[in-house]
Design a protein around this motif. Structure first.
Motif, PDB file in Angstrom:
ATOM      1  N   LEU A  33       0.850  -1.192   0.000  1.00 49.88           N
ATOM      2  CA  LEU A  33       0.000   0.000   0.000  1.00 49.88           C
ATOM      3  C   LEU A  33       0.884   1.241   0.000  1.00 49.88           C
ATOM      4  O   LEU A  33       1.558   1.542   0.979  1.00 49.88           O
ATOM      5  N   ASP A  34       0.890   1.948  -1.124  1.00 49.02           N
ATOM      6  CA  ASP A  34       1.716   3.143  -1.268  1.00 49.02           C
ATOM      7  C   ASP A  34       0.805   4.364  -1.364  1.00 49.02           C
ATOM      8  O   ASP A  34      -0.260   4.311  -1.994  1.00 49.02           O
ATOM      9  N   SER A  35       1.214   5.461  -0.760  1.00 46.90           N
ATOM     10  CA  SER A  35       0.379   6.658  -0.783  1.00 46.90           C
ATOM     11  C   SER A  35       1.203   7.885  -0.430  1.00 46.90           C
ATOM     12  O   SER A  35       2.206   7.792   0.277  1.00 46.90           O
ATOM     13  N   ALA A  36       0.723   9.044  -0.901  1.00 48.98           N
ATOM     14  CA  ALA A  36       1.301  10.331  -0.514  1.00 48.98           C
ATOM     15  C   ALA A  36       0.291  11.126   0.307  1.00 48.98           C
ATOM     16  O   ALA A  36       0.313  12.354   0.317  1.00 48.98           O
ATOM     17  N   ILE A  37      -0.601  10.432   0.997  1.00 50.08           N
ATOM     18  CA  ILE A  37      -1.657  11.107   1.761  1.00 50.08           C
ATOM     19  C   ILE A  37      -1.099  11.884   2.949  1.00 50.08           C
ATOM     20  O   ILE A  37      -1.715  12.848   3.412  1.00 50.08           O
ATOM     21  N   LEU A  38       0.064  11.490   3.455  1.00 50.58           N
ATOM     22  CA  LEU A  38       0.666  12.199   4.585  1.00 50.58           C
ATOM     23  C   LEU A  38       1.402  13.425   4.060  1.00 50.58           C
ATOM     24  O   LEU A  38       2.562  13.360   3.686  1.00 50.58           O
ATOM     25  N   LYS A  39       0.702  14.542   4.030  1.00 46.24           N
ATOM     26  CA  LYS A  39       1.264  15.757   3.438  1.00 46.24           C
ATOM     27  C   LYS A  39       1.734  16.715   4.534  1.00 46.24           C
ATOM     28  O   LYS A  39       1.120  16.818   5.586  1.00 46.24           O
ATOM     29  N   ILE A  40       2.808  17.412   4.233  1.00 46.99           N
ATOM     30  CA  ILE A  40       3.458  18.312   5.185  1.00 46.99           C
ATOM     31  C   ILE A  40       3.136  19.758   4.814  1.00 46.99           C
ATOM     32  O   ILE A  40       3.149  20.129   3.639  1.00 46.99           O
ATOM     33  N   ALA A  41       2.846  20.585   5.827  1.00 46.80           N
ATOM     34  CA  ALA A  41       2.578  22.002   5.583  1.00 46.80           C
ATOM     35  C   ALA A  41       3.851  22.711   5.134  1.00 46.80           C
ATOM     36  O   ALA A  41       4.920  22.535   5.733  1.00 46.80           O
ATOM     37  N   SER A  91      -6.916  12.610  17.829  1.00 49.91           N
ATOM     38  CA  SER A  91      -5.487  12.905  17.685  1.00 49.91           C
ATOM     39  C   SER A  91      -5.033  12.866  16.227  1.00 49.91           C
ATOM     40  O   SER A  91      -4.014  13.449  15.871  1.00 49.91           O
ATOM     41  N   LEU A  92      -5.808  12.184  15.370  1.00 50.34           N
ATOM     42  CA  LEU A  92      -5.451  12.103  13.949  1.00 50.34           C
ATOM     43  C   LEU A  92      -6.128  13.186  13.125  1.00 50.34           C
ATOM     44  O   LEU A  92      -5.734  13.443  11.991  1.00 50.34           O
ATOM     45  N   LEU A  93      -7.167  13.800  13.672  1.00 50.89           N
ATOM     46  CA  LEU A  93      -7.949  14.772  12.925  1.00 50.89           C
ATOM     47  C   LEU A  93      -7.354  16.174  13.031  1.00 50.89           C
ATOM     48  O   LEU A  93      -7.971  17.110  13.529  1.00 50.89           O
ATOM     49  N   THR A  94      -6.129  16.289  12.568  1.00 50.67           N
ATOM     50  CA  THR A  94      -5.457  17.573  12.485  1.00 50.67           C
ATOM     51  C   THR A  94      -5.406  17.979  11.011  1.00 50.67           C
ATOM     52  O   THR A  94      -5.589  17.150  10.117  1.00 50.67           O
ATOM     53  N   TYR A  95      -5.167  19.277  10.761  1.00 56.61           N
ATOM     54  CA  TYR A  95      -5.103  19.738   9.377  1.00 56.61           C
ATOM     55  C   TYR A  95      -4.155  18.859   8.561  1.00 56.61           C
ATOM     56  O   TYR A  95      -3.061  18.512   8.997  1.00 56.61           O
ATOM     57  N   GLY A  96      -4.601  18.504   7.378  1.00 56.04           N
ATOM     58  CA  GLY A  96      -3.825  17.623   6.510  1.00 56.04           C
ATOM     59  C   GLY A  96      -4.290  16.183   6.554  1.00 56.04           C
ATOM     60  O   GLY A  96      -3.850  15.362   5.751  1.00 56.04           O
ATOM     61  N   ALA A  97      -5.201  15.848   7.482  1.00 59.70           N
ATOM     62  CA  ALA A  97      -5.609  14.450   7.653  1.00 59.70           C
ATOM     63  C   ALA A  97      -6.279  13.878   6.414  1.00 59.70           C
ATOM     64  O   ALA A  97      -6.262  12.663   6.200  1.00 59.70           O
ATOM     65  N   PHE A  98      -6.890  14.722   5.580  1.00 56.55           N
ATOM     66  CA  PHE A  98      -7.591  14.235   4.389  1.00 56.55           C
ATOM     67  C   PHE A  98      -6.724  14.324   3.136  1.00 56.55           C
ATOM     68  O   PHE A  98      -7.213  14.130   2.026  1.00 56.55           O
ATOM     69  N   GLY A  99      -5.438  14.603   3.325  1.00 56.44           N
ATOM     70  CA  GLY A  99      -4.523  14.617   2.195  1.00 56.44           C
ATOM     71  C   GLY A  99      -4.661  15.841   1.316  1.00 56.44           C
ATOM     72  O   GLY A  99      -4.274  15.815   0.139  1.00 56.44           O
ATOM     73  N   GLU A 100      -5.177  16.943   1.869  1.00 57.90           N
ATOM     74  CA  GLU A 100      -5.422  18.139   1.074  1.00 57.90           C
ATOM     75  C   GLU A 100      -4.138  18.917   0.794  1.00 57.90           C
ATOM     76  O   GLU A 100      -3.187  18.863   1.555  1.00 57.90           O
ATOM     77  N   ASN A 101      -4.167  19.676  -0.307  1.00 62.17           N
ATOM     78  CA  ASN A 101      -3.083  20.600  -0.643  1.00 62.17           C
ATOM     79  C   ASN A 101      -3.356  22.005  -0.134  1.00 62.17           C
ATOM     80  O   ASN A 101      -2.418  22.766   0.119  1.00 62.17           O
ATOM     81  N   LEU A 102      -4.654  22.351  -0.025  1.00 60.12           N
ATOM     82  CA  LEU A 102      -5.038  23.724   0.269  1.00 60.12           C
ATOM     83  C   LEU A 102      -6.069  23.758   1.392  1.00 60.12           C
ATOM     84  O   LEU A 102      -7.082  23.047   1.346  1.00 60.12           O
ATOM     85  N   LEU A 103      -5.792  24.578   2.391  1.00 55.76           N
ATOM     86  CA  LEU A 103      -6.746  24.878   3.457  1.00 55.76           C
ATOM     87  C   LEU A 103      -6.886  26.384   3.552  1.00 55.76           C
ATOM     88  O   LEU A 103      -5.881  27.112   3.512  1.00 55.76           O
ATOM     89  N   THR A 104      -8.127  26.853   3.658  1.00 53.47           N
ATOM     90  CA  THR A 104      -8.356  28.277   3.855  1.00 53.47           C
ATOM     91  C   THR A 104      -8.972  28.487   5.235  1.00 53.47           C
ATOM     92  O   THR A 104      -9.170  27.536   5.993  1.00 53.47           O
ATOM     93  N   ASP A 105      -9.261  29.726   5.572  1.00 50.05           N
ATOM     94  CA  ASP A 105      -9.779  30.088   6.894  1.00 50.05           C
ATOM     95  C   ASP A 105     -10.976  29.210   7.268  1.00 50.05           C
ATOM     96  O   ASP A 105     -11.941  29.108   6.505  1.00 50.05           O
ATOM     97  N   PRO A 106     -10.942  28.554   8.450  1.00 46.25           N
ATOM     98  CA  PRO A 106     -12.039  27.652   8.834  1.00 46.25           C
ATOM     99  C   PRO A 106     -13.386  28.359   9.002  1.00 46.25           C
ATOM    100  O   PRO A 106     -14.436  27.700   8.996  1.00 46.25           O
ATOM    101  N   ALA A 107     -13.373  29.673   9.127  1.00 45.84           N
ATOM    102  CA  ALA A 107     -14.622  30.416   9.313  1.00 45.84           C
ATOM    103  C   ALA A 107     -15.122  31.049   8.017  1.00 45.84           C
ATOM    104  O   ALA A 107     -16.077  31.836   8.041  1.00 45.84           O
ATOM    105  N   ASP A 108     -14.522  30.686   6.879  1.00 44.04           N
ATOM    106  CA  ASP A 108     -14.865  31.396   5.637  1.00 44.04           C
ATOM    107  C   ASP A 108     -16.141  30.885   4.969  1.00 44.04           C
ATOM    108  O   ASP A 108     -16.643  31.511   4.018  1.00 44.04           O
ATOM    109  N   GLY A 109     -16.669  29.760   5.424  1.00 44.82           N
ATOM    110  CA  GLY A 109     -17.890  29.233   4.815  1.00 44.82           C
ATOM    111  C   GLY A 109     -17.669  28.492   3.514  1.00 44.82           C
ATOM    112  O   GLY A 109     -18.628  28.086   2.853  1.00 44.82           O
ATOM    113  N   TYR A 110     -16.425  28.278   3.126  1.00 43.68           N
ATOM    114  CA  TYR A 110     -16.137  27.522   1.912  1.00 43.68           C
ATOM    115  C   TYR A 110     -16.352  26.036   2.201  1.00 43.68           C
ATOM    116  O   TYR A 110     -15.688  25.453   3.053  1.00 43.68           O
TER     117      TYR A 110
END
Length: 560
Positions: A33-41, A91-110
């Motif tokens: 099982l290979d993946s790049a889901i663990l992304k670094i800020a 403990s795992l539900l920190t920013y980046g947990a879903f393998g995203e490249n982009l996060l914006t302001d959590p209050a922006d309603g996006y």
């Protein structure tokens, strides 16, 4: 079902984080099982956003990248909802947990309800523009990443998947940049509405005909609708959401059926599967198992050696250790008969050497380290192979697991300090040959003594195999070099690499922080590693290390 009413527009927001990841082999200790889901800020400096995304952002699967999936955006506001719904994975539900490249302001309603297919956003002041192309279709790797068996399906059902973007105008962008909607092409088509026809109303031909002609929609999604309309083909989603037998997350619920006091400090814990397996798998030599101890423990995850049993029921031997970081303390003091815990599949990372290469197996154990060897010794005795099991304790009262010791008969050599009996390492190694293999599990001083004696008498170090039952995080200082950031960091004697990297601004994910889970792994480009813990498979240790417990020798070059 997902709502599909979008807001009229979106207010400007700010880029909270940009994240990239390299491919990790055998991730989550699953072979193949290979993946790049663990992304670094990324640090707060300009980075070039090209038509294929951010530099050094890799994809293990060929359909995970490309121009229509150059940048994956996840709604930061979803994280609070997930933490409330999944307390066992907080403990795992920190920013980046879903393998995203982009996060914006959590209050922006996006989010998937307010962002529409074809929306064009400008980022920063250098002209970069991105366009929303399709919903992210979550796959089974999310199940492993968040240790929730149906996480991909939950994400899809709750319409909290994230979405992909293509890059219309490349340019340099920086965390902290402004991001603004500059054009809305399809205000009636928020992400959630597309998901409705992907997953719920899968037979609405009129709607799907329109979607397959929508140019802003990614070709992958248009192709799904085209196959349904033109060929009547509907994709089976199980492989994407669950994976095959090898890749599927295999956490199962077990009930505590018995607690047996072996000594003053050690107890056996007997667990039985709540749902029995038709073909149970026997515990292999060197088997260990991971367990989620649940919210009452602070969501600890630990690994223990399997003393005996199979996937329908097994026995663990656990010491009530004053040095425990909470796992053994919780099991001994808080877990009651009948209570249930969730366990992984059994895995073996301390196996026996192949019989064609070995004529004699000798096991040297100290205290609770004996639990790592019972399955191996019993199997070798049944096969009629040459085996000796040395069991060192301080007092006669410290001898546990007497029922198993009786079955091993004369294969067991008890060494009790208060009676003047100790493991005579020099004598054992002097009587061994190059087809004798020594297995050691116990305190560091036992392993150190074995290795030093082997060096003195010339016994091959390659024939010594070891596992520590207490994972030490300290050790000799060492240096790490991160070429991609032109940084050199010092890890002092009492520090962990994980802590030092975080202090330097690297966003390294972690969970158990005792070497069991493998979440905190980092790449090693050059240098020697003192591996500790059970979170890496054998091949992984050639290019990875656990930053929470493992240490370098002198200087390491890391691949972050």
């Amino acid at each position: 079902m997902c709502s599909n009413t979008p807001f009229a527009t979106l207010s400007p927001t700010k880029v909270q984080q940009l994240r990239t990841g390299r491919i990790a082999k055998n991730i989550f200790s699953v072979q193949g099982l290979d993946s790049a889901i663990l992304k670094i800020a990324l640090p707060s400096k300009p980075v070039y956003l090209g038509h294929l995304g951010l530099p050094d952002d890799e994809h293990a699967f060929h359909t995970h990248g490309g121009p229509d999936k150059a940048l994956m955006h996840y709604a930061a506001g979803h994280y609070d909802k997930w933490r409330k719904e999944l307390p066992g994975s907080v403990s795992l539900l920190t920013y980046g947990a879903f393998g995203e490249n982009l996060l914006t302001d959590p209050a922006d309603g996006y989010n998937e309800q307010t962002v529409c297919i074809g929306d064009i956003f400008a980022i920063g002041n250098n002209g970069a523009q991105i366009q929303v192309t399709q919903p992210r279709q979550p796959c089974y790797k999310l199940n492993h990443r968040l240790e929730v068996k149906d996480m991909a399906m939950r994400s899809q059902t709750e319409c909290r998947t994230g979405w992909h973007n293509r890059v219309l105008v490349p340019g340099f962008i920086t965390p902290g940049d402004s991001m603004q909607l500059i054009e809305r092409k399809h205000p009636d088509w928020p992400i959630r509405r597309v998901q409705r026809y992907l997953y719920d109303e899968r037979h609405n031909m009129e709607i799907m005909r329109g979607l397959m002609e929508m140019e802003a929609l990614a070709e992958e999604t248009r192709g799904i609708f085209r196959k349904r309309v033109q060929k009547g083909e509907y994709r089976n989603e199980d492989m994407r959401l669950i994976g095959d037998d090898n890749a599927a997350l295999k956490w199962n619920t077990y009930r505590l059926a018995g607690k047996i006091k072996e000594t003053d400090a050690v107890s056996s814990f007997i667990f039985e599967a709540v749902d029995k397996f038709e073909n149970p798998v026997q515990a292999l030599p060197g088997a260990h198992i991971r367990v989620k101890l649940g919210p009452k423990s602070g969501n600890l995850v630990r690994a223990y050696s399997v003393v005996e049993g199979d996937s329908n029921g097994f026995r663990l031997g656990i010491v009530h250790d004053a040095r425990s970081r909470g796992g053994s303390k919780f099991l001994h003091e808080n877990l009651e008969l009948g209570e249930e815990l969730v366990f992984s599949n059994m895995a073996s990372d301390f196996p026996l050497v192949d019989g064609t290469l070995c004529d004699e197996h000798i096991f040297l154990s100290g205290g609770i380290g004996i639990t790592a060897f019972f399955t191996s010794a019993k199997l070798l005795k049944e096969q009629g192979r040459s085996v000796a099991l040395y069991y060192a304790v301080k007092r006669a009262a410290d001898v546990g697991f007497k029922d198993i010791l009786q079955t091993l008969e004369d294969k067991v050599k008890l060494c009790v300090s208060e009676k003047g009996s100790k493991i005579n390492i020099a004598n054992i190694l002097n009587n061994a040959n190059d087809r004798t293999h020594i297995y050691v599990c116990g305190p560091d001083r036992l392993l150190d003594a074995v290795k030093e004696t082997a060096r003195t008498i010339g016994f091959p170090q390659s024939n010594i195999h070891s596992e520590a039952f207490v994972i030490s995080t300290g050790g000799d200082p060492f240096t790490v070099q991160i070429e991609s950031q032109c940084k050199e960091l010092q890890v002092r004697e009492g520090e962990t690499l994980l802590d030092v990297l975080r202090e330097a601004g690297f966003d390294i994910p972690s969970n158990c922080e005792v070497g069991n889970c493998g979440t905190c792994r980092v790449g090693v480009k050059q240098g020697r590693v003192q591996h500790r813990g059970t979170g890496l498979l054998g091949d992984d240790k050639k290019s990875m290390m656990l930053s929470c417990v493992s240490r370098g020798v002198d200087t390491l070059a890391l691949d972050l």
